[in-house]
Motif scaffolding. Structure first.
Motif, PDB file in Angstrom:
ATOM      1  N   THR A  14     -23.789 -53.767  30.108  1.00 32.42           N
ATOM      2  CA  THR A  14     -22.869 -53.363  28.637  1.00 32.42           C
ATOM      3  C   THR A  14     -22.339 -54.130  27.959  1.00 32.42           C
ATOM      4  N   ASP A  15     -21.537 -53.665  27.324  1.00 32.37           N
ATOM      5  CA  ASP A  15     -20.541 -55.286  26.457  1.00 32.37           C
ATOM      6  C   ASP A  15     -19.532 -55.971  27.261  1.00 32.37           C
ATOM      7  N   GLU A  16     -19.287 -54.530  28.566  1.00 31.69           N
ATOM      8  CA  GLU A  16     -18.455 -55.415  29.515  1.00 31.69           C
ATOM      9  C   GLU A  16     -18.821 -56.212  30.161  1.00 31.69           C
ATOM     10  N   ILE A  42     -21.924 -57.878  30.370  1.00 25.98           N
ATOM     11  CA  ILE A  42     -23.388 -58.825  29.967  1.00 25.98           C
ATOM     12  C   ILE A  42     -23.528 -60.265  30.537  1.00 25.98           C
ATOM     13  N   ASN A  43     -21.622 -60.830  29.370  1.00 32.25           N
ATOM     14  CA  ASN A  43     -21.197 -62.390  29.639  1.00 32.25           C
ATOM     15  C   ASN A  43     -21.368 -62.770  31.333  1.00 32.25           C
ATOM     16  N   ASP A  44     -21.025 -62.285  32.581  1.00 31.77           N
ATOM     17  CA  ASP A  44     -21.580 -62.389  33.683  1.00 31.77           C
ATOM     18  C   ASP A  44     -23.548 -62.965  33.717  1.00 31.77           C
ATOM     19  N   LEU A  45     -24.125 -62.555  32.813  1.00 28.73           N
ATOM     20  CA  LEU A  45     -25.287 -63.166  33.150  1.00 28.73           C
ATOM     21  C   LEU A  45     -25.435 -64.406  32.831  1.00 28.73           C
ATOM     22  N   THR A  46     -24.904 -64.859  31.381  1.00 33.78           N
ATOM     23  CA  THR A  46     -24.805 -66.141  30.552  1.00 33.78           C
ATOM     24  C   THR A  46     -25.664 -66.922  31.415  1.00 33.78           C
ATOM     25  N   ASP A  47     -24.631 -67.609  32.659  1.00 34.49           N
ATOM     26  CA  ASP A  47     -25.586 -68.741  33.137  1.00 34.49           C
ATOM     27  C   ASP A  47     -27.158 -68.046  34.007  1.00 34.49           C
ATOM     28  N   ASP A  48     -27.167 -67.435  34.470  1.00 32.40           N
ATOM     29  CA  ASP A  48     -29.227 -66.746  34.492  1.00 32.40           C
ATOM     30  C   ASP A  48     -29.560 -67.165  32.723  1.00 32.40           C
ATOM     31  N   ILE A  49     -29.102 -66.544  31.646  1.00 33.66           N
ATOM     32  CA  ILE A  49     -29.804 -66.035  30.726  1.00 33.66           C
ATOM     33  C   ILE A  49     -30.515 -67.556  30.311  1.00 33.66           C
ATOM     34  N   VAL A  50     -29.601 -68.472  30.121  1.00 30.63           N
ATOM     35  CA  VAL A  50     -29.106 -69.734  29.395  1.00 30.63           C
ATOM     36  C   VAL A  50     -30.534 -70.154  29.999  1.00 30.63           C
ATOM     37  N   GLY A  51     -29.840 -70.017  31.662  1.00 31.88           N
ATOM     38  CA  GLY A  51     -31.448 -71.171  31.566  1.00 31.88           C
ATOM     39  C   GLY A  51     -32.647 -70.573  31.662  1.00 31.88           C
ATOM     40  N   CYS A  52     -32.812 -69.798  31.429  1.00 31.79           N
ATOM     41  CA  CYS A  52     -34.252 -69.485  30.471  1.00 31.79           C
ATOM     42  C   CYS A  52     -35.027 -69.736  29.660  1.00 31.79           C
ATOM     43  N   GLY A  53     -33.565 -70.392  29.581  1.00 35.19           N
ATOM     44  CA  GLY A  53     -34.243 -71.035  27.926  1.00 35.19           C
ATOM     45  C   GLY A  53     -33.544 -70.461  26.717  1.00 35.19           C
ATOM     46  N   ASP A  68     -26.563 -55.736  21.769  1.00 33.70           N
ATOM     47  CA  ASP A  68     -27.479 -56.310  20.953  1.00 33.70           C
ATOM     48  C   ASP A  68     -29.047 -56.983  20.424  1.00 33.70           C
ATOM     49  N   LYS A  69     -28.744 -57.689  21.202  1.00 31.47           N
ATOM     50  CA  LYS A  69     -29.412 -59.022  21.424  1.00 31.47           C
ATOM     51  C   LYS A  69     -30.556 -58.646  22.704  1.00 31.47           C
ATOM     52  N   LYS A  70     -30.522 -57.337  23.702  1.00 32.07           N
ATOM     53  CA  LYS A  70     -31.296 -57.758  24.600  1.00 32.07           C
ATOM     54  C   LYS A  70     -32.963 -57.850  24.496  1.00 32.07           C
TER      55      LYS A  70
END
Length: 388
Positions: free
Chosen positions: A265-267, A269-280, A288-290
């Motif tokens: 959720t909006d509250e 999703i930022n906790d997953l930023t490092d893992d998401i950025v690590g995937c390129g 809204d960018k899911k």
């Protein structure tokens, strides 16, 4: 059959016959030189000139036992035994030979005819840690190529391989390759190569491709445990044509990340930023960018496996198999990708039985039919009891 030039007369002869040819060739040269002694030129001091063949020193290659000049032996020995792609795929795969296939069975029959029965690919392995020892010994075999007839022996066993031992070895190896070099997802629709740089560095995936090809050609099991996108890439070698979805992600950590992004959720999703950025993924991390985020994770999970698949393609060049896969991708699909119901049951076993009955109407024929009926009842009984 591989050939090598004679160091005396430069004639191309089969590699196995090179030592015998050179010996006879030199004897003939000595005879010719002695008979034409009066015609030879002399130096200023009266001593006869030595010909190039008489002065050239030769030595035996410790790998292939071929005879080569001392000037060339070091270069030859450094490369001897390294199987090139051209040598491994030295199979007739002309368009006229592979375009007529109508079924998977015809392709398998054709592949089995490409086995070189004039030589053997011999392995002696231990049953302990068969996968590692089998892969190492397969790679170290330099005296012949894996498109030759496979002969297997096990340490401490006196059995002679007439086909059963090699089939047992191929069955165990294909099973271990599936379990140790591939990883599946929850949908049970095939497996992806394991992302393992150590296996890539030791050329295990190339060797796995050779083992798979040998298994298909020499009576072993089919390697039908891959996901369809992996198979399509093996056929084309074109990463741009790969079509993947979230269901094709079999890595447990990345599958978990996709689930977390989908639930985010909006509250949080930022906790997953490092893992998401690590995937390129380099865009904005937001709910809204899911779709874009999950697409990046899917591509990261699959594209990093391309080097493993490239190595696997090199191994599948054996017997000209890769060329057949390019020409008949749909016919070869069941050989590599599991079907909707890949479960072995009584019907599966009986459909593949090919009993050879005695003459119809004879007493032996009646007994043989009764045996097959009993066998069918037995299989159906254990199937009903859930023992398959």
């Amino acid at each position: 059959m591989p050939k090598a030039p004679c160091t005396t007369c430069n004639k191309m002869v089969p590699l196995q016959a090179v030592p015998f040819h050179i010996k006879s060739c030199k004897e003939e040269m000595i005879y010719l030189n002695s008979s034409s002694e009066n015609e030879s030129f002399t130096q200023d001091n009266g001593s006869p000139l030595r010909t190039e063949h008489q002065t050239e020193m030769t030595t035996e290659c410790p790998v292939c036992r071929g005879i080569f000049s001392t000037d060339a032996i070091e270069t030859h020995a450094s490369d001897c035994g390294i199987r090139s792609s051209n040598q491994e795929s030295n199979i007739s795969t002309s368009e006229d030979g592979i375009n007529h296939f109508q079924s998977s069975e015809e392709i398998l029959n054709w592949i089995s005819c490409q086995v070189d029965d004039s030589c053997t690919f011999s392995l002696c392995v231990s049953r302990v840690d068969l996968f590692s020892r089998g892969m190492q010994q397969w790679q170290r075999q330099k005296k012949s190529r894996p498109n030759c007839r496979l002969k297997v022996s096990f340490f401490g066993e006196s059995g002679i391989d007439t086909g059963a031992l090699s089939k047992e070895f191929l069955t165990e190896m294909v099973s271990e390759i599936e379990n140790k070099l591939f990883v599946g997802g929850a949908d049970k629709k095939g497996k992806n190569p394991l992302y393992c740089l150590n296996s890539l560095d030791t050329n295990y995936f190339r060797t796995a491709g050779e083992v798979m090809g040998a298994s298909m050609a020499q009576g072993g099991p089919l390697p039908n445990f891959m996901r369809e996108w992996c198979y399509r890439y093996l056929c084309s070698g074109d990463s741009d044509s790969i079509q993947v979805s979230t269901s094709d992600v079999t890595d447990s950590e990345l599958s978990h990340l996709i689930t977390e992004v989908n639930r985010a959720t909006d509250e949080n999703i930022n906790d997953l930023t490092d893992d998401i950025v690590g995937c390129g993924y380099t865009g904005k991390v937001s709910v809204d960018k899911k779709d874009l985020i999950m697409r990046a994770i899917v591509l990261h999970s699959t594209m990093r496996l391309v080097p493993m698949l490239d190595q696997l393609r090199k191994g599948l060049q054996l017997y000209g198999l890769l060329e057949v896969m390019k020409t008949h991708p749909d016919l070869c699909l069941p050989m590599f990708v599991p079907g909707e119901d890949g479960r072995v049951d009584a019907a599966f076993v009986l459909e593949r039985c090919q009993p050879r009955f005695s003459e119809m109407g004879s007493v032996r024929y009646s007994r043989e039919v009764n045996i097959m009926n009993f066998f069918q009842d037995f299989l159906q009984n254990i199937e009903d009891r859930g023992m398959f």
